[in-house]
Design an enzyme around this catalytic site. Structure first.
Site, PDB file in Angstrom:
ATOM      1  N   ASP A  67     -31.590  -2.449   7.989  1.00 55.03           N
ATOM      2  CA  ASP A  67     -32.346  -3.364   8.273  1.00 55.03           C
ATOM      3  C   ASP A  67     -33.966  -2.755   8.324  1.00 55.03           C
ATOM      4  OD1 ASP A  67     -32.086  -2.219  10.620  1.00 55.03           O
ATOM      5  OD2 ASP A  67     -31.415  -3.787  11.535  1.00 55.03           O
ATOM      6  N   ASP A 136     -27.187  -7.821  22.932  1.00 53.58           N
ATOM      7  CA  ASP A 136     -27.001  -9.308  23.013  1.00 53.58           C
ATOM      8  C   ASP A 136     -25.939  -9.462  21.896  1.00 53.58           C
ATOM      9  OD1 ASP A 136     -28.214  -8.979  20.609  1.00 53.58           O
ATOM     10  OD2 ASP A 136     -29.387 -10.609  20.892  1.00 53.58           O
ATOM     11  N   HIS A 138     -25.522  -8.150  18.908  1.00 57.30           N
ATOM     12  CA  HIS A 138     -25.878  -7.932  17.549  1.00 57.30           C
ATOM     13  C   HIS A 138     -25.641  -6.758  16.543  1.00 57.30           C
ATOM     14  CE1 HIS A 138     -30.209  -6.728  18.294  1.00 57.30           C
ATOM     15  NE2 HIS A 138     -29.662  -5.993  17.442  1.00 57.30           N
ATOM     16  N   GLU A 143     -28.545 -11.928  14.968  1.00 56.44           N
ATOM     17  CA  GLU A 143     -28.574 -12.263  16.157  1.00 56.44           C
ATOM     18  C   GLU A 143     -27.822 -13.290  16.472  1.00 56.44           C
ATOM     19  OE1 GLU A 143     -30.368 -10.512  18.078  1.00 56.44           O
ATOM     20  OE2 GLU A 143     -32.458 -10.355  17.585  1.00 56.44           O
TER      21      GLU A 143
END
Ligand code: GLP
Length: 258
Positions: A67, A136, A138, A143
């Site tokens: 990414d 979280d 990911h 997400e």
């Protein structure tokens, strides 16, 4: 799923790097998927050591990163391009032309993403993908709510991810809100997945990913659908796992014939 609980961050990093090194030794033209974040830094340190001290050869390797932030030019100090060059690529002998980090500044993001996916396919697919895990749950920048079949695309970061990553920027306002990220579906096509998780702040996400249901709310849980995932966790990150005794038992009772 193979879960290897390690005493320290260094042990975790060395063991995870050994998997990658094995892939490169067996297949000199390997296609390697790399990740950013602090978790894989120890892997990169060890790969550099293996290159410098033991001649691990990256000259035929091709790499694809997961990414990149949208809006940051490649040479921005906080870009993932810069991170990867400073922490790995500048210290090993991978040819620069074989290195791929998504561009966060292309004029047409959708066209860029389609080209990135084609680049991975044309290279023969990822032999191994390194992954961290967000607090979280990911992977890459997928997400909660990301489709488990998602492909490389433009994504919007959650506020939690912006907060988590603001430690790398001068001000919270400087953290980009968008990124180009490989999708969960893209990641799942890699032949081998190596996840590293370190620290107490990853414990609940890791437990949900490994022992909870497969859900788009914890995109790391998609590892449960993969044929060959290995998770390396330090004791803090493994702190909320329920099956730790069995994971350790497996490591201590490996079959003589693989
Ligand atoms: C970012 C990256 C992820 C990484 C995560 C955790 O969100 N896009 O690939 O796994 O950060 O980073 P860290 O290892 O620094 O906690």
């Amino acid at each position: 799923m193979e879960v290897v609980i390690c005493k320290t961050y260094d042990e975790m990093s060395r063991k995870a790097a050994a998997v990658v090194a094995d892939v490169v030794r067996t297949k000199p033209k390997a296609v390697l998927g790399f990740a950013t974040g602090s978790s894989p830094l120890g892997i990169y340190k060890e790969l550099i050591r293996l290159h410098k001290k033991e001649g691990l050869n990256f000259s035929k390797v091709t790499t694809f990163n997961l990414d990149e932030y949208v809006g940051l030019p490649a040479d921005h100090p906080q870009s993932y391009w810069t991170f990867m060059h400073e922490n790995l690529f500048n210290h090993i002998n991978v040819p620069k032309k074989n290195v791929h980090v998504p561009s966060g500044t292309s004029k047409d993001h959708a066209a860029f993403c389609a080209k990135y996916e084609k680049g991975i396919r044309d290279a023969g697919g990822l032999d191994v993908q390194i992954l961290g895990i967000g607090s979280d749950g990911h992977i890459a920048f997928n997400e909660p709510g990301s489709s488990l079949g998602s492909r490389t695309r433009l994504v919007t970061l959650t506020e939690q991810t912006v907060d988590d990553n603001s430690r790398f920027f001068e001000r919270r306002e400087d953290v980009p809100r968008h990124a180009i990220s490989m999708g969960v579906g893209t990641v799942l096509e890699a032949r081998k997945l190596v996840m590293v998780a370190s620290g107490k702040n990853k414990a609940s996400a890791l437990a949900a990913a490994i022992e909870g249901p497969v859900t788009c709310m914890i995109t790391a849980s998609a590892l449960q659908l993969h044929p060959d995932p290995i998770v390396f966790a330090d004791e803090d990150a493994a702190g909320q796992l329920k099956m730790t005794a069995y994971y350790r038992w497996i490591q201590n009772n490996k079959p003589a014939v693989p």
